[in-house]
Design an enzyme around this catalytic site. Structure first.
Site, PDB file in Angstrom:
ATOM      1  N   ARG A  15      -9.442 -32.180 -31.663  1.00  0.00           N
ATOM      2  CA  ARG A  15      -8.061 -31.993 -31.230  1.00  0.00           C
ATOM      3  C   ARG A  15      -7.092 -32.605 -32.250  1.00  0.00           C
ATOM      4  NH1 ARG A  15      -8.781 -34.569 -25.326  1.00  0.00           N
ATOM      5  NH2 ARG A  15     -10.219 -35.835 -26.565  1.00  0.00           N
ATOM      6  N   LYS A  75      -6.893 -39.284 -29.453  1.00  0.00           N
ATOM      7  CA  LYS A  75      -7.802 -40.341 -29.026  1.00  0.00           C
ATOM      8  C   LYS A  75      -7.314 -41.712 -29.461  1.00  0.00           C
ATOM      9  CE  LYS A  75     -10.836 -40.212 -26.917  1.00  0.00           C
ATOM     10  NZ  LYS A  75     -10.769 -40.376 -25.423  1.00  0.00           N
ATOM     11  N   TYR A  94      -3.748 -41.392 -26.168  1.00  0.00           N
ATOM     12  CA  TYR A  94      -4.621 -41.983 -25.155  1.00  0.00           C
ATOM     13  C   TYR A  94      -5.137 -43.316 -25.688  1.00  0.00           C
ATOM     14  CZ  TYR A  94      -4.866 -37.557 -22.571  1.00  0.00           C
ATOM     15  OH  TYR A  94      -4.561 -36.440 -21.845  1.00  0.00           O
ATOM     16  N   HIS A  96      -6.902 -45.971 -23.103  1.00  0.00           N
ATOM     17  CA  HIS A  96      -8.041 -46.383 -22.269  1.00  0.00           C
ATOM     18  C   HIS A  96      -8.487 -47.803 -22.631  1.00  0.00           C
ATOM     19  CE1 HIS A  96      -8.362 -42.345 -20.644  1.00  0.00           C
ATOM     20  NE2 HIS A  96      -8.418 -41.853 -21.862  1.00  0.00           N
ATOM     21  N   GLU A 118      -2.359 -41.950 -20.629  1.00  0.00           N
ATOM     22  CA  GLU A 118      -3.041 -41.947 -19.336  1.00  0.00           C
ATOM     23  C   GLU A 118      -2.373 -42.787 -18.268  1.00  0.00           C
ATOM     24  OE1 GLU A 118      -4.979 -45.397 -21.563  1.00  0.00           O
ATOM     25  OE2 GLU A 118      -4.305 -43.364 -22.058  1.00  0.00           O
ATOM     26  N   SER A 134      -7.932 -33.916 -17.623  1.00  0.00           N
ATOM     27  CA  SER A 134      -8.783 -34.045 -16.443  1.00  0.00           C
ATOM     28  C   SER A 134      -9.194 -32.671 -15.933  1.00  0.00           C
ATOM     29  CB  SER A 134      -8.048 -34.819 -15.343  1.00  0.00           C
ATOM     30  OG  SER A 134      -7.800 -36.154 -15.732  1.00  0.00           O
ATOM     31  N   ASP A 198     -14.648 -38.557  -0.923  1.00  0.00           N
ATOM     32  CA  ASP A 198     -13.375 -39.195  -1.261  1.00  0.00           C
ATOM     33  C   ASP A 198     -12.992 -40.124  -0.116  1.00  0.00           C
ATOM     34  OD1 ASP A 198     -11.046 -38.456  -3.507  1.00  0.00           O
ATOM     35  OD2 ASP A 198     -10.255 -39.400  -1.683  1.00  0.00           O
ATOM     36  N   ARG A 203      -6.464 -36.263   1.223  1.00  0.00           N
ATOM     37  CA  ARG A 203      -6.958 -35.467   0.096  1.00  0.00           C
ATOM     38  C   ARG A 203      -8.086 -34.539   0.534  1.00  0.00           C
ATOM     39  NH1 ARG A 203      -5.720 -32.287  -3.663  1.00  0.00           N
ATOM     40  NH2 ARG A 203      -7.180 -32.188  -5.409  1.00  0.00           N
ATOM     41  N   SER A 220     -15.970 -40.945   2.122  1.00  0.00           N
ATOM     42  CA  SER A 220     -16.894 -41.758   1.343  1.00  0.00           C
ATOM     43  C   SER A 220     -17.092 -43.135   1.955  1.00  0.00           C
ATOM     44  CB  SER A 220     -16.385 -41.909  -0.094  1.00  0.00           C
ATOM     45  OG  SER A 220     -17.308 -42.641  -0.874  1.00  0.00           O
ATOM     46  N   LEU A 240     -11.021 -42.492 -10.434  1.00  0.00           N
ATOM     47  CA  LEU A 240     -10.029 -43.053 -11.356  1.00  0.00           C
ATOM     48  C   LEU A 240      -9.143 -44.038 -10.627  1.00  0.00           C
ATOM     49  CD1 LEU A 240      -8.480 -43.010 -14.119  1.00  0.00           C
ATOM     50  CD2 LEU A 240      -6.991 -41.288 -13.074  1.00  0.00           C
ATOM     51  N   ILE A 269     -16.101 -42.130 -17.903  1.00  0.00           N
ATOM     52  CA  ILE A 269     -16.637 -43.008 -18.949  1.00  0.00           C
ATOM     53  C   ILE A 269     -15.537 -43.576 -19.850  1.00  0.00           C
ATOM     54  CG2 ILE A 269     -17.100 -41.142 -20.600  1.00  0.00           C
ATOM     55  CD1 ILE A 269     -19.316 -44.253 -19.865  1.00  0.00           C
ATOM     56  N   ASP A 270     -14.417 -42.868 -20.027  1.00  0.00           N
ATOM     57  CA  ASP A 270     -13.315 -43.410 -20.830  1.00  0.00           C
ATOM     58  C   ASP A 270     -12.793 -44.719 -20.253  1.00  0.00           C
ATOM     59  OD1 ASP A 270     -12.900 -41.799 -23.088  1.00  0.00           O
ATOM     60  OD2 ASP A 270     -11.922 -40.254 -21.906  1.00  0.00           O
ATOM     61  N   LYS A 279     -23.283 -45.457 -20.263  1.00  0.00           N
ATOM     62  CA  LYS A 279     -22.815 -45.966 -21.555  1.00  0.00           C
ATOM     63  C   LYS A 279     -22.265 -44.773 -22.318  1.00  0.00           C
ATOM     64  CE  LYS A 279     -27.378 -45.506 -23.745  1.00  0.00           C
ATOM     65  NZ  LYS A 279     -28.474 -46.206 -24.470  1.00  0.00           N
TER      66      LYS A 279
END
Length: 372
Positions: A15, A75, A94, A96, A118, A134, A198, A203, A220, A240, A269-270, A279
């Site tokens: 990107r 990134k 971004y 993170h 983000e 997302s 959730d 939602r 959940s 998130l 993972i981010d 990982k």
């Protein structure tokens, strides 16, 4: 303002921070844009396209960082890029930071002004600059998971949608937000048996109204999570907490209840990942196996579909990029409380509470950093 666009250097990241269309908007507003040569090649845009839009082409990232007042990326900056940032220079990308103490420390030491896509918000409490990626990652998660289920990739050998006479695979989506709903859409479209977990009844009602009986909407709880994890062939981690590290919802112990060759795709993972055994991986080596369970934890999933991702991202980021360029960061942040939420590091101080809390570091509010 002089805006700089370096070429992305993260593994298999194709990107680019600005498209030629976005460059033209900035140039038409009286700004200057410098772009590192080859920065747009991953989305099919050559240097001439940027020149035609009014940009100047620069040979090296070092030159871009040395000259630009604002750096626009995709990134998070890698360590050598962080070290090229200057005091007071604006970084818009971004970040993170919550699971990344090294980057956080380097940004603090750089004395730059780091604004994270983000954590920018909107009137509805959403994350408009995270949403397009997302959407992409949610849809890709099902593609990736379906591939990982193939025997040649270490999976159980199940076809996601089955065939007449053979039941479809069971997909569990943990989190019903933007990632989750897009994963849900794709999984249903491929004919899988789908359940979403959730903790928001509101939602779940929205998802039920959208998808009806095509998926199971489940509140959940710990018991529900353990039960559905054990039954799933493919689990999508789509949780998130804005700015903060993702909660570890699926423990290693739970993997023992799953069938051999089942697949985990961790879209969180981010932000550190929502599976205990997660990982970060790369597109070059996207998977690994723990306790006979295939893990797909690529930290820049949308980079694989760079053309779609870049244009979707620019559609969302351009108004904020223009505001920063037109007004300067201080006035732009003062005028827009939603953009102010994006300020993560300011002149040596962490200005995002969840980041500071996740890393155990001191922080101040963005308002205090700007003297508001």
């Amino acid at each position: 303002m002089l805006v700089g666009v370096p070429k992305e250097i993260k593994n298999h990241e194709y990107r680019v921070g600005l498209t030629p269309t976005s460059v033209l908007e900035l140039v038409s507003a009286g700004h200057k844009v410098i772009v590192q040569t080859g920065a747009g090649s991953g989305i099919g845009e050559d240097d001439q396209a940027y020149i035609s839009a009014g940009a100047s082409i620069i040979d090296s990232a070092e030159q871009v960082f040395a000259e630009a007042e604002m750096i626009v990326k995709v990134k998070e900056p890698q360590p050598n890029e962080c070290k090229m940032l200057r005091p007071g220079q604006i970084l818009f990308t971004y970040l993170h930071l919550a699971p990344d103490p090294t980057q956080t420390q380097l940004l603090v030491e750089s004395d730059c002004v780091a604004i994270a896509y983000e954590t920018v918000t909107d009137n509805d409490g959403g994350l408009p600059l995270l949403a397009p990626m997302s959407e992409v990652a949610g849809r890709m998660s099902i593609q990736a998971g379906a591939t990982c289920l193939e025997k040649s990739h270490g999976g159980s050998g199940k076809l996601l949608g089955g065939v007449p006479g053979v039941e479809a695979a069971k997909v569990l989506v943990i989190g019903g937000g933007v990632v989750g709903s897009n994963a849900l859409q794709m999984a249903i479209g491929l004919g899988a048996q789908v359940t979403v977990l959730d903790r928001s009844i509101a939602r779940l009602r929205e998802l039920d109204a959208q998808f009806g009986s095509a998926a199971n909407m489940v509140y959940s709880t710990r018991a529900a999570l353990e039960s559905h994890v054990a039954a799933a062939d493919l689990i999508i981690g789509a949780v998130l907490i804005p700015g903060a590290a993702a909660p570890k919802l699926v423990s290693r112990e739970m993997l023992g209840s799953m069938r051999k060759g089942s697949v985990l795709v961790d879209v969180a993972i981010d932000q550190g990942g929502c599976f205990e055994t997660s990982k970060a991986t790369t597109h070059a080596e996207p998977t690994y196996i723990v306790d006979d369970i295939v893990h797909y934890c690529v930290a820049n999933m949308p980079g694989a579909v760079a053309a779609t991702s870049t244009h979707a991202l620019n559609n969302a980021t351009l108004p904020f990029t223009m505001a920063l360029a037109n007004l300067g960061y201080q006035e732009a942040l003062q005028k827009d409380p939603h953009l102010l939420e994006g300020l993560n590091v300011h002149r040596g101080a962490i200005t995002n509470g969840p980041v500071g809390e996740a890393l155990g570091l001191d922080f101040i509010t963005a308002q205090a950093a700007l003297g508001l």
